[in-house]
Structures are given as C-alpha cells and as structure tokens.
Design a protein around this motif. Structure first.
Motif, PDB file in Angstrom:
ATOM      1  N   VAL A  32       2.800 102.319 -10.792  1.00 30.24           N
ATOM      2  CA  VAL A  32       3.227 102.152  -9.390  1.00 30.24           C
ATOM      3  C   VAL A  32       4.001 100.834  -9.295  1.00 30.24           C
ATOM      4  N   PRO A  33       5.217 100.854  -8.702  1.00 28.40           N
ATOM      5  CA  PRO A  33       5.993  99.618  -8.673  1.00 28.40           C
ATOM      6  C   PRO A  33       5.672  98.681  -7.506  1.00 28.40           C
ATOM      7  N   VAL A  34       5.940  97.401  -7.728  1.00 27.53           N
ATOM      8  CA  VAL A  34       6.012  96.451  -6.610  1.00 27.53           C
ATOM      9  C   VAL A  34       7.357  96.746  -5.959  1.00 27.53           C
ATOM     10  N   THR A  35       7.358  96.962  -4.646  1.00 30.87           N
ATOM     11  CA  THR A  35       8.600  97.301  -3.960  1.00 30.87           C
ATOM     12  C   THR A  35       8.670  96.613  -2.604  1.00 30.87           C
ATOM     13  N   ALA A  36       9.885  96.238  -2.219  1.00 34.50           N
ATOM     14  CA  ALA A  36      10.070  95.644  -0.885  1.00 34.50           C
ATOM     15  C   ALA A  36       9.989  96.718   0.193  1.00 34.50           C
ATOM     16  N   GLN A  37      10.092  97.986  -0.230  1.00 33.90           N
ATOM     17  CA  GLN A  37      10.233  99.087   0.717  1.00 33.90           C
ATOM     18  C   GLN A  37       9.030  99.285   1.642  1.00 33.90           C
ATOM     19  N   SER A  38       7.846  98.880   1.202  1.00 35.12           N
ATOM     20  CA  SER A  38       6.676  99.069   2.071  1.00 35.12           C
ATOM     21  C   SER A  38       6.704  98.149   3.289  1.00 35.12           C
ATOM     22  N   LEU A  39       7.691  97.226   3.314  1.00 36.70           N
ATOM     23  CA  LEU A  39       7.895  96.429   4.535  1.00 36.70           C
ATOM     24  C   LEU A  39       8.447  97.319   5.653  1.00 36.70           C
ATOM     25  N   GLY A  87       1.045 109.293  -2.947  1.00 41.75           N
ATOM     26  CA  GLY A  87       0.108 108.903  -1.890  1.00 41.75           C
ATOM     27  C   GLY A  87       0.631 107.725  -1.086  1.00 41.75           C
ATOM     28  N   PHE A  88       1.261 106.778  -1.787  1.00 35.23           N
ATOM     29  CA  PHE A  88       1.843 105.636  -1.078  1.00 35.23           C
ATOM     30  C   PHE A  88       3.040 106.098  -0.240  1.00 35.23           C
ATOM     31  N   ILE A  89       3.863 106.981  -0.825  1.00 34.34           N
ATOM     32  CA  ILE A  89       5.075 107.429  -0.127  1.00 34.34           C
ATOM     33  C   ILE A  89       4.700 108.174   1.163  1.00 34.34           C
ATOM     34  N   PHE A  90       3.814 109.182   1.066  1.00 33.52           N
ATOM     35  CA  PHE A  90       3.397 109.899   2.275  1.00 33.52           C
ATOM     36  C   PHE A  90       2.562 108.974   3.173  1.00 33.52           C
ATOM     37  N   GLY A  91       1.817 108.082   2.543  1.00 33.18           N
ATOM     38  CA  GLY A  91       0.981 107.148   3.302  1.00 33.18           C
ATOM     39  C   GLY A  91       1.795 106.195   4.175  1.00 33.18           C
ATOM     40  N   TRP A  92       3.060 105.966   3.814  1.00 42.88           N
ATOM     41  CA  TRP A  92       3.909 105.080   4.624  1.00 42.88           C
ATOM     42  C   TRP A  92       4.018 105.568   6.064  1.00 42.88           C
ATOM     43  N   ALA A  93       4.119 106.893   6.249  1.00 39.79           N
ATOM     44  CA  ALA A  93       4.244 107.441   7.613  1.00 39.79           C
ATOM     45  C   ALA A  93       2.940 107.199   8.387  1.00 39.79           C
ATOM     46  N   VAL A 126      -5.324 100.990   4.999  1.00 43.40           N
ATOM     47  CA  VAL A 126      -5.119 102.450   5.116  1.00 43.40           C
ATOM     48  C   VAL A 126      -4.190 102.946   4.005  1.00 43.40           C
ATOM     49  N   LEU A 127      -3.083 102.226   3.799  1.00 41.75           N
ATOM     50  CA  LEU A 127      -2.105 102.672   2.793  1.00 41.75           C
ATOM     51  C   LEU A 127      -2.700 102.699   1.383  1.00 41.75           C
ATOM     52  N   TYR A 128      -3.420 101.647   1.028  1.00 45.04           N
ATOM     53  CA  TYR A 128      -4.015 101.603  -0.315  1.00 45.04           C
ATOM     54  C   TYR A 128      -5.081 102.693  -0.471  1.00 45.04           C
ATOM     55  N   ALA A 129      -5.837 102.963   0.604  1.00 46.67           N
ATOM     56  CA  ALA A 129      -6.890 103.995   0.509  1.00 46.67           C
ATOM     57  C   ALA A 129      -6.260 105.330   0.123  1.00 46.67           C
ATOM     58  N   GLY A 156       2.428  90.259  -2.721  1.00 39.57           N
ATOM     59  CA  GLY A 156       3.667  90.677  -2.054  1.00 39.57           C
ATOM     60  C   GLY A 156       3.388  91.307  -0.703  1.00 39.57           C
ATOM     61  N   ASP A 157       2.338  92.101  -0.623  1.00 42.13           N
ATOM     62  CA  ASP A 157       2.055  92.789   0.640  1.00 42.13           C
ATOM     63  C   ASP A 157       1.572  91.812   1.710  1.00 42.13           C
ATOM     64  N   ALA A 158       0.904  90.739   1.287  1.00 41.35           N
ATOM     65  CA  ALA A 158       0.503  89.713   2.263  1.00 41.35           C
ATOM     66  C   ALA A 158       1.754  89.022   2.831  1.00 41.35           C
ATOM     67  N   ILE A 159       2.751  88.815   1.976  1.00 42.34           N
ATOM     68  CA  ILE A 159       4.016  88.212   2.448  1.00 42.34           C
ATOM     69  C   ILE A 159       4.700  89.172   3.437  1.00 42.34           C
ATOM     70  N   LYS A 160       4.664  90.481   3.099  1.00 44.43           N
ATOM     71  CA  LYS A 160       5.274  91.474   4.005  1.00 44.43           C
ATOM     72  C   LYS A 160       4.558  91.494   5.359  1.00 44.43           C
ATOM     73  N   VAL A 161       3.229  91.367   5.331  1.00 43.62           N
ATOM     74  CA  VAL A 161       2.467  91.323   6.595  1.00 43.62           C
ATOM     75  C   VAL A 161       2.927  90.119   7.425  1.00 43.62           C
TER      76      VAL A 161
HETATM   77  O1  BTN Z   1       8.907 104.027  -4.774  1.00 42.09           O
HETATM   78  C1  BTN Z   1       7.862 104.670  -4.888  1.00 42.09           C
HETATM   79  O2  BTN Z   1       7.718 105.585  -5.706  1.00 42.09           O
HETATM   80  C2  BTN Z   1       6.698 104.315  -4.010  1.00 42.09           C
HETATM   81  C3  BTN Z   1       6.159 103.004  -4.396  1.00 42.09           C
HETATM   82  C4  BTN Z   1       4.894 102.641  -3.661  1.00 42.09           C
HETATM   83  C5  BTN Z   1       4.492 101.236  -3.996  1.00 42.09           C
HETATM   84  C6  BTN Z   1       3.253 100.786  -3.288  1.00 42.09           C
HETATM   85  S1  BTN Z   1       3.497 100.573  -1.555  1.00 42.09           S
HETATM   86  C7  BTN Z   1       2.102  99.532  -1.406  1.00 42.09           C
HETATM   87  C8  BTN Z   1       2.023  98.702  -2.647  1.00 42.09           C
HETATM   88  N1  BTN Z   1       2.820  97.522  -2.524  1.00 42.09           N
HETATM   89  C9  BTN Z   1       3.816  97.480  -3.389  1.00 42.09           C
HETATM   90  O3  BTN Z   1       4.636  96.551  -3.487  1.00 42.09           O
HETATM   91  N2  BTN Z   1       3.779  98.552  -4.173  1.00 42.09           N
HETATM   92  C10 BTN Z   1       2.714  99.457  -3.785  1.00 42.09           C
END
Ligand code: BTN
Length: 182
Positions: A32-39, A87-93, A126-129, A156-161
């Motif tokens: 699972v990647p670290v991504t800025a997208q969950s912001l 799960g993270f992708i659908f969990g975003w909604a 919720v998202l991690y669950a 990273g997620d704490a910074i996004k929060v």
């Molecule tokens: O691009 C994807 O396939 C989804 C990636 C989901 C990554 C999750 S979102 C919550 C957590 N924080 C992150 O930076 N990465 C994970």
C-alpha cells in the motif's frame, strides 16, 4: 441539488485527482503506498459536508473505475480498485461522508480541536479500519499485521489532518460552504 453544488462536487473530485500527481511511495510489507491523495476526501468532507463531500469522492471513484488514470502513479481501472488497496480507495468515499457528518454536527461550535478530531476520526480511524481489513484479506495476512503495516502512514496522515483542519476553518471563516445548524 443546485448547479453550485454540482460545481463544488466536480471541483473536489478534480482536486483529489490533482493530488494523485504526487508520486506514490510504496511500502514493502503490504504494497500500500504513501499517497497525498487521501487528503482529497479529508478536504471534501471537511469543506463540503457529508453529502456533497461523499459524492465528490464517489464521482472521483467512478472516473477511476471507468479507466481514467487518476490514482497516484497514473493508475486507474476497476482492476486496480479491487486490488490490495481497494479498501482504502472505496473507504475514501465513506471517510469523506463521516468527516462531513461530524463537521456538520460541530458546525456552530467548530474549533481547531473538534475539527481535527472529526477529520482524524473519518480520515484515519474509519479509513484504516476499512482499508486494513481489505488488505488483510487481499494479502492473506492477519488484521493485526495489516494494522502494523499501516503504522508508517500515520505521520503523513497526521500532516494531512492538520492541513485539512486549517483549510476547513479558513473556508468556514471566509466563505462557508456548509450552512448546517446542528
Ligand atoms: O492509490 C491507491 O491504490 C490507494 C492508496 C491508498 C493509500 C492509503 S490511504 C490512507 C493511508 N495513507 C497513505 O498515505 N496511504 C494509505
């Protein structure tokens, strides 16, 4: 729903797509990647509220499912969405919706603490669950292993929060898009 609402929904779907331009950093254990997208879901829920915030991420997910390469690293398609990160992708909604609900609940007495807790609850707890449960099944590991594997995301997620909290409070002060009185 007004035209204005549709514009905001499209805007936050686009913003989430733009955040995917930051390259992902894939972690070894679960893939699972670290991504800025969950912001994106954090901002959508915190600024637009539950309904419009959730819908903006649903719109983003529909575009990804249709094959647009909007996930970080230029990925897209339904196959990617049902992969290990599904799960993270659908969990975003769901995350955007839950954040929106909480922000609306606190709207009249919103401050840095209840805004940050609301965003952290929806955007992390919720998202991690959901995401970790999916990872456990997809990668055939225990839920505990998936949870430990997700620990590095917390920084990273704490910074996004913090970013989403600041943005939510600034928009509420200058140009509130939520008019809910709870
Ligand atoms: O691009 C994807 O396939 C989804 C990636 C989901 C990554 C999750 S979102 C919550 C957590 N924080 C992150 O930076 N990465 C994970």
């Amino acid at each position: 729903m007004k035209t204005k609402d549709i514009v905001y929904i499209a805007l936050f779907a686009a913003l989430t797509a733009v955040l995917g331009l930051f390259p992902p950093i894939t972690l070894p254990i679960t893939g699972v990647p670290v991504t800025a997208q969950s912001l994106g879901p954090m901002l959508a829920g915190a600024i637009l509220g539950a309904r419009r915030g959730g819908l903006s991420i649903v719109l983003f997910l529909v575009l990804v499912a249709l094959g647009l390469p909007l996930l970080s690293g230029g990925r897209g398609g339904f196959g990617v969405m049902v992969g290990v990160t599904g799960g993270f992708i659908f969990g975003w909604a769901i995350s955007a919706f839950v954040i929106g609900l909480l922000i609306e609940k606190f709207w009249n007495r919103l401050n840095v603490v209840n805004a940050a807790v609301s965003i952290a609850f929806g955007g992390i707890v919720v998202l991690y669950a959901i995401g970790n449960a999916w990872v456990a099944v997809a990668a055939d590991i225990s839920y505990w292993q998936a949870t430990v594997g997700a620990a590095p995301f917390l920084i990273g997620d704490a910074i996004k929060v913090a970013i989403a909290t600041a943005a939510c409070l600034a928009v509420r002060r200058s140009y509130p898009l939520i008019s809910k009185s709870a």
